[in-house]
Design a protein around this motif. Structure first.
Motif, PDB file in Angstrom:
ATOM      1  N   MET A  64       0.845  -1.211   0.000  1.00  0.00           N
ATOM      2  CA  MET A  64       0.000   0.000   0.000  1.00  0.00           C
ATOM      3  C   MET A  64       0.867   1.243   0.000  1.00  0.00           C
ATOM      4  N   ASN A  65       0.277   2.328  -0.488  1.00  0.00           N
ATOM      5  CA  ASN A  65       0.938   3.616  -0.404  1.00  0.00           C
ATOM      6  C   ASN A  65       0.461   4.314   0.863  1.00  0.00           C
ATOM      7  N   LEU A  66       1.420   4.741   1.681  1.00  0.00           N
ATOM      8  CA  LEU A  66       1.084   5.461   2.917  1.00  0.00           C
ATOM      9  C   LEU A  66       1.546   6.908   2.758  1.00  0.00           C
ATOM     10  N   TYR A  67       0.590   7.836   2.822  1.00  0.00           N
ATOM     11  CA  TYR A  67       0.932   9.264   2.734  1.00  0.00           C
ATOM     12  C   TYR A  67       1.029   9.826   4.138  1.00  0.00           C
ATOM     13  N   VAL A  68       2.172  10.391   4.444  1.00  0.00           N
ATOM     14  CA  VAL A  68       2.351  11.027   5.748  1.00  0.00           C
ATOM     15  C   VAL A  68       2.252  12.531   5.538  1.00  0.00           C
ATOM     16  N   VAL A  69       1.181  13.108   6.089  1.00  0.00           N
ATOM     17  CA  VAL A  69       0.893  14.530   5.873  1.00  0.00           C
ATOM     18  C   VAL A  69       1.343  15.316   7.088  1.00  0.00           C
ATOM     19  N   ASN A  70       2.117  16.368   6.851  1.00  0.00           N
ATOM     20  CA  ASN A  70       2.489  17.238   7.961  1.00  0.00           C
ATOM     21  C   ASN A  70       1.318  18.173   8.249  1.00  0.00           C
ATOM     22  N   PHE A  71       0.728  17.975   9.418  1.00  0.00           N
ATOM     23  CA  PHE A  71      -0.540  18.616   9.754  1.00  0.00           C
ATOM     24  C   PHE A  71      -0.353  19.746  10.766  1.00  0.00           C
ATOM     25  N   THR A  72       0.897  19.992  11.143  1.00  0.00           N
ATOM     26  CA  THR A  72       1.154  20.935  12.248  1.00  0.00           C
ATOM     27  C   THR A  72       0.619  22.335  11.967  1.00  0.00           C
ATOM     28  N   ASP A  73       0.922  22.871  10.792  1.00  0.00           N
ATOM     29  CA  ASP A  73       0.513  24.255  10.520  1.00  0.00           C
ATOM     30  C   ASP A  73      -1.005  24.409  10.561  1.00  0.00           C
ATOM     31  N   ILE A  74      -1.689  23.466   9.942  1.00  0.00           N
ATOM     32  CA  ILE A  74      -3.157  23.538   9.919  1.00  0.00           C
ATOM     33  C   ILE A  74      -3.710  23.443  11.338  1.00  0.00           C
ATOM     34  N   GLN A  75      -3.135  22.529  12.106  1.00  0.00           N
ATOM     35  CA  GLN A  75      -3.601  22.351  13.482  1.00  0.00           C
ATOM     36  C   GLN A  75      -3.383  23.615  14.323  1.00  0.00           C
ATOM     37  N   MET A  76      -2.195  24.213  14.180  1.00  0.00           N
ATOM     38  CA  MET A  76      -1.872  25.426  14.942  1.00  0.00           C
ATOM     39  C   MET A  76      -2.783  26.577  14.524  1.00  0.00           C
ATOM     40  N   TYR A  77      -3.031  26.633  13.229  1.00  0.00           N
ATOM     41  CA  TYR A  77      -3.852  27.711  12.688  1.00  0.00           C
ATOM     42  C   TYR A  77      -5.286  27.601  13.226  1.00  0.00           C
TER      43      TYR A  77
END
Ligand code: ATP
Ligand code: MG
Length: 388
Positions: free
Chosen positions: A233-246
């Protein structure tokens, strides 16, 4: 000696005209699974049955184990099976087997007994010795050689059918995108949907430095475990920090989890479209946490344009735990690394969010969110999970 296994499949036997498609998919998945086992295997479809045979002297237990990860298989029968009518009867079958299969009895042999059914009255050493004696009596030309025998007489004492995982062969029901966290529920959810024949890929939301590399590695490990069943499978690791902080900066804290989850769904849909998935898969279960009340689920679901499959929606936690134990994800899931949702969680999150209020709060994000969304999907790391 030719050894063989009979593969039993139930549901795919009733698919009418398309039956061959399912059988072919099952043959293909069985072959892929057997690649991990030493030895040459032939997988054939004959008269509505699937057989695995091998001429090589390989470990059939390993082959059976590999096949137990193949969805669609409900049972695996090692061939030359006989009913247990006592040791003497077993000995008669073994003598007949040698008689029938080896013209020239000028052979060295060893008996390799395994007794997985522990209530059999002899242990494997006793069976080896006794059966060796019986063979020597019957064929005086034969000699024992435990190190380098010409033939090995394998005797397996076990319950008749070794269960397979059931389900449908992967690749017979389209693609799905799993939102895979490091928890107990989402790996189980992915397994369950894949069990119905769906090929799955996954997306994980990572929030460094609030979530560590170890938390990410845990998700990679979980993906590897379920890929034993689901295939690569393809696993996409998304950096979510900015959205979360925002969101944390701009929105009421009690709505944080819901708004964050709405962005997770939106981003997951982006990758679902990219992979040609027809639906999202989550490990949500009604009432488990504040973000999983019916109202919260409705608010999360509202942003999705594709179907969201929640296979554990009505399961009790223990029922989910039981499956995770069975499929081998539990031990990894309970490792204590932080999760991106827990880092920012409010003391009193809304449990009955009102969609209109949530939408209004989201307007506070208008300035930056599109750019952040774009950046998150463009910088996502793709990890290709392959079977080891
Ligand atoms: P799990 O045991 O699967 O982590 P959970 O009980 O912790 O579930 P939530 O944190 O509310 O529940 O998450 C619900 C679902 O949302 C998860 O089952 C998963 O499908 C998805 N999800 C949550 N966090 C993430 C994340 N960091 N990355 C990807 N998906 C996530
Ligand atoms: Mg979680």
């Amino acid at each position: 000696m030719t050894q063989s296994l009979l593969i039993k499949y139930a549901e795919i036997g009733i698919k009418g005209k398309n039956r061959y498609l399912f059988e072919n998919a099952l043959v293909k998945q069985a072959k892929i699974a057997l690649k991990r086992v030493d030895g040459e295997f032939v997988v054939t479809k004959e008269a509505g049955r699937i057989y695995v045979t091998t001429e090589s002297d390989c470990d059939m237990d390993e082959a059976i184990e590999a096949l137990q990860y193949v969805f669609g298989i409900v049972g695996i029968c090692p061939m030359m099976q006989i009913e247990d009518n006592g040791f003497e009867d077993l000995a008669k079958h073994v003598i007949k087997h040698i008689e029938d299969n080896y013209e020239d009895k000028n052979l060295t042999f060893k008996v390799a007994a395994r007794r997985s059914r522990k209530n059999y009255p002899m242990d494997s050493m006793e069976i080896n010795m006794e059966m060796g004696g019986v063979i020597l009596d019957a064929f005086p030309e034969m000699k024992v050689d435990v190190h380098n025998p010409d033939i090995v007489i394998n005797i397996e004492i076990r319950n008749k059918i070794i269960p397979g995982p059931g389900g449908m062969p992967v690749g017979t029901a389209g693609n799905g995108m799993l939102l895979l966290s490091g928890g107990i529920d989402s790996p189980v959810a992915g397994y369950m949907v894949a069990k119905r024949g769906v090929h799955i890929d996954a997306v994980y939301f990572h929030a460094p430095p609030y979530t560590s590399e170890r938390a990410k590695q845990k998700v990679v490990d979980l993906a590897k475990i379920i890929s034993k069943y689901t295939g690569p499978m393809n696993l996409y690791v998304v950096n979510f920090t900015d959205i979360q902080m925002y969101i944390y900066d701009k929105c009421p804290h009690d709505e944080l989890t819901i708004i964050m989850r709405r962005y997770m769904m939106r981003i997951a849909e982006y990758f679902a479209n990219k992979e040609g998935s027809l639906g999202l898969i989550t490990g949500e279960s009604i009432g488990q946490v504040a973000s999983q009340t019916m109202q919260s689920l409705a608010a999360t679901n509202e942003v999705c344009t594709m179907p969201v499959f929640r296979p554990v929606i009505a399961f009790d936690k223990q029922e989910i735990v039981d499956i995770s134990l069975k499929i081998g994800t539990y031990e990894t899931s309970i490792l204590p690394y932080e999760d991106c949702c827990t880092t920012f969680v409010a003391k009193h999150p809304v449990t009955k969010p009102n969609i209109n209020i949530i939408k209004r709060s989201e307007t506070h994000l208008e300035e930056e969110i599109d750019r952040m969304f774009k950046e998150a999907v463009e910088t996502a790391e793709l990890i290709e999970i392959r079977r080891d």
